[in-house]
Scaffold this motif. Structure first.
Motif, PDB file in Angstrom:
ATOM      1  N   PHE A  34       0.828  -1.201   0.000  1.00 46.22           N
ATOM      2  CA  PHE A  34       0.000   0.000   0.000  1.00 46.22           C
ATOM      3  C   PHE A  34       0.865   1.255   0.000  1.00 46.22           C
ATOM      4  CE2 PHE A  34      -2.068   3.404   2.423  1.00 46.22           C
ATOM      5  CZ  PHE A  34      -3.192   3.619   1.637  1.00 46.22           C
ATOM      6  N   MET A  35       1.872   1.297   0.857  1.00 47.38           N
ATOM      7  CA  MET A  35       2.729   2.482   0.949  1.00 47.38           C
ATOM      8  C   MET A  35       3.556   2.678  -0.318  1.00 47.38           C
ATOM      9  SD  MET A  35       3.914   2.687   4.955  1.00 47.38           S
ATOM     10  CE  MET A  35       4.371   0.959   5.152  1.00 47.38           C
ATOM     11  N   LYS A  36       3.877   1.583  -0.987  1.00 46.00           N
ATOM     12  CA  LYS A  36       4.631   1.681  -2.234  1.00 46.00           C
ATOM     13  C   LYS A  36       3.793   2.335  -3.335  1.00 46.00           C
ATOM     14  CE  LYS A  36       6.853  -2.017  -3.332  1.00 46.00           C
ATOM     15  NZ  LYS A  36       7.119  -3.388  -3.854  1.00 46.00           N
ATOM     16  N   GLU A  37       2.480   2.082  -3.279  1.00 46.01           N
ATOM     17  CA  GLU A  37       1.586   2.566  -4.327  1.00 46.01           C
ATOM     18  C   GLU A  37       1.110   4.002  -4.101  1.00 46.01           C
ATOM     19  OE1 GLU A  37      -1.549  -0.231  -4.179  1.00 46.01           O
ATOM     20  OE2 GLU A  37      -0.386  -1.882  -5.072  1.00 46.01           O
ATOM     21  N   GLN A  38       1.247   4.523  -2.875  1.00 46.20           N
ATOM     22  CA  GLN A  38       0.678   5.827  -2.532  1.00 46.20           C
ATOM     23  C   GLN A  38       1.764   6.885  -2.363  1.00 46.20           C
ATOM     24  OE1 GLN A  38      -2.696   5.967  -2.474  1.00 46.20           O
ATOM     25  NE2 GLN A  38      -2.699   3.762  -2.844  1.00 46.20           N
ATOM     26  N   THR A  39       1.415   8.123  -2.693  1.00 39.20           N
ATOM     27  CA  THR A  39       2.290   9.251  -2.404  1.00 39.20           C
ATOM     28  C   THR A  39       1.675  10.169  -1.357  1.00 39.20           C
ATOM     29  OG1 THR A  39       1.326  10.498  -4.255  1.00 39.20           O
ATOM     30  CG2 THR A  39       3.341   9.235  -4.692  1.00 39.20           C
ATOM     31  N   LYS A  40       0.343  10.131  -1.255  1.00 37.80           N
ATOM     32  CA  LYS A  40      -0.369  10.972  -0.300  1.00 37.80           C
ATOM     33  C   LYS A  40      -1.695  10.308   0.018  1.00 37.80           C
ATOM     34  CE  LYS A  40      -1.868  15.772   0.355  1.00 37.80           C
ATOM     35  NZ  LYS A  40      -1.977  17.111  -0.279  1.00 37.80           N
ATOM     36  N   VAL A  41      -2.123  10.345   1.290  1.00 36.53           N
ATOM     37  CA  VAL A  41      -3.371   9.697   1.684  1.00 36.53           C
ATOM     38  C   VAL A  41      -4.181  10.612   2.584  1.00 36.53           C
ATOM     39  CG1 VAL A  41      -2.442   7.364   1.532  1.00 36.53           C
ATOM     40  CG2 VAL A  41      -2.323   8.590   3.702  1.00 36.53           C
ATOM     41  N   SER A  42      -5.470  10.332   2.681  1.00 33.80           N
ATOM     42  CA  SER A  42      -6.336  11.051   3.603  1.00 33.80           C
ATOM     43  C   SER A  42      -6.213  10.445   4.994  1.00 33.80           C
ATOM     44  CB  SER A  42      -7.793  10.955   3.134  1.00 33.80           C
ATOM     45  OG  SER A  42      -8.241   9.605   3.212  1.00 33.80           O
ATOM     46  N   GLN A  43      -6.749  11.130   5.991  1.00 31.24           N
ATOM     47  CA  GLN A  43      -6.707  10.618   7.357  1.00 31.24           C
ATOM     48  C   GLN A  43      -7.450   9.296   7.468  1.00 31.24           C
ATOM     49  OE1 GLN A  43      -5.210  12.178  10.369  1.00 31.24           O
ATOM     50  NE2 GLN A  43      -5.414   9.979  10.746  1.00 31.24           N
TER      51      GLN A  43
END
Length: 235
Positions: free
Chosen positions: A124-133
């Motif tokens: 998941f962290m590899k695929e994301q650059t920014k996330v919501s709370q």
């Protein structure tokens, strides 16, 4: 493949950990050390992603090794697997960034859960650059996943969701359509579509649009293996 270093002074436990890992997809043994000095030599020459670490070791302790990793700013994660069940050791490990803490003796199911959660978060962290709370809470911080079951949207029931999911599992990870699931479950297509939409919203299944022989667009679904564990909170 995730390269794993096992740091364990008991040869039998180390062998159990190796066997457990070999039953899980996506992992390889990057090394086995029965003391901290040997573990340090291994991480100097091998690229290690994850360490399975005992606290009680001959010579330097596992926590000293964990502190050493952090001082080096090494890009590797650590799961403690240890008989140290006192809060002082647990807090020390968590403060040093351990991603999980498994107390001996443990069952394979707990080991598997820890490793699968680790993979899911890493991907998941590899695929994301920014996330919501809310996504951070759900995917990384594990908030609201324990205790009471999550509520299904109005109009959906746990019993029918189970039936639909069992029909999806029968597809053996192949693609499927609303019609296929409706035929298998004997539930109306309108109702099946509601459950598939819900599963798609939860990212447990994914959908793509394709065109049939007469050119009519059809939604084709397939399971998202990384998110299947998330379904348990609704069942």
């Amino acid at each position: 493949m995730i390269s794993v270093l096992i740091v364990e002074d008991d040869p039998m436990v180390a062998e159990f950990n190796k066997q457990f890992l070999q039953e899980l997809n996506g992992f390889k043994i990057g090394g086995v050390a029965n003391n901290v000095d040997d573990a340090i030599e291994i991480i100097k020459r091998e690229s290690i992603d994850l360490v399975l670490l005992d606290v009680f070791m001959p010579g330097k302790s596992g926590l000293e090794f964990l502190s050493y990793i952090r001082e080096l700013n090494e890009n590797m994660d650590v799961i403690l697997i240890t008989a140290a069940s006192d809060m002082d050791h647990i807090q020390a490990a968590l403060r040093l960034g351990a991603v999980d803490y498994i107390i001996k003796p443990f069952k394979f199911e707990r080991f598997k859960e820890s490793l699968m959660n680790y993979v899911q978060k890493k991907e998941f962290m590899k695929e994301q650059t920014k996330v919501s709370q809310s996504i951070l809470d759900e995917q990384i911080l594990n908030r609201d996943q324990k205790g009471a079951r999550a509520e299904l949207p109005k109009g959906l029931t746990k019993e029918t969701l189970k039936i639909v999911w069992e029909a999806i599992e029968l597809q053996h990870e192949q693609e499927f359509t609303t019609d296929i699931i409706a035929d298998e479950t004997k539930i109306s297509r309108v109702s099946v579509r509601k459950y598939l939409n819900f599963l798609n919203e939860q990212d447990i299944i994914k959908v793509r649009l394709t065109y049939g022989s007469i050119g009519r667009p059809v939604n084709v679904y397939y399971t998202n293996q990384k998110r299947i564990g998330w379904l348990e909170q609704f069942l």
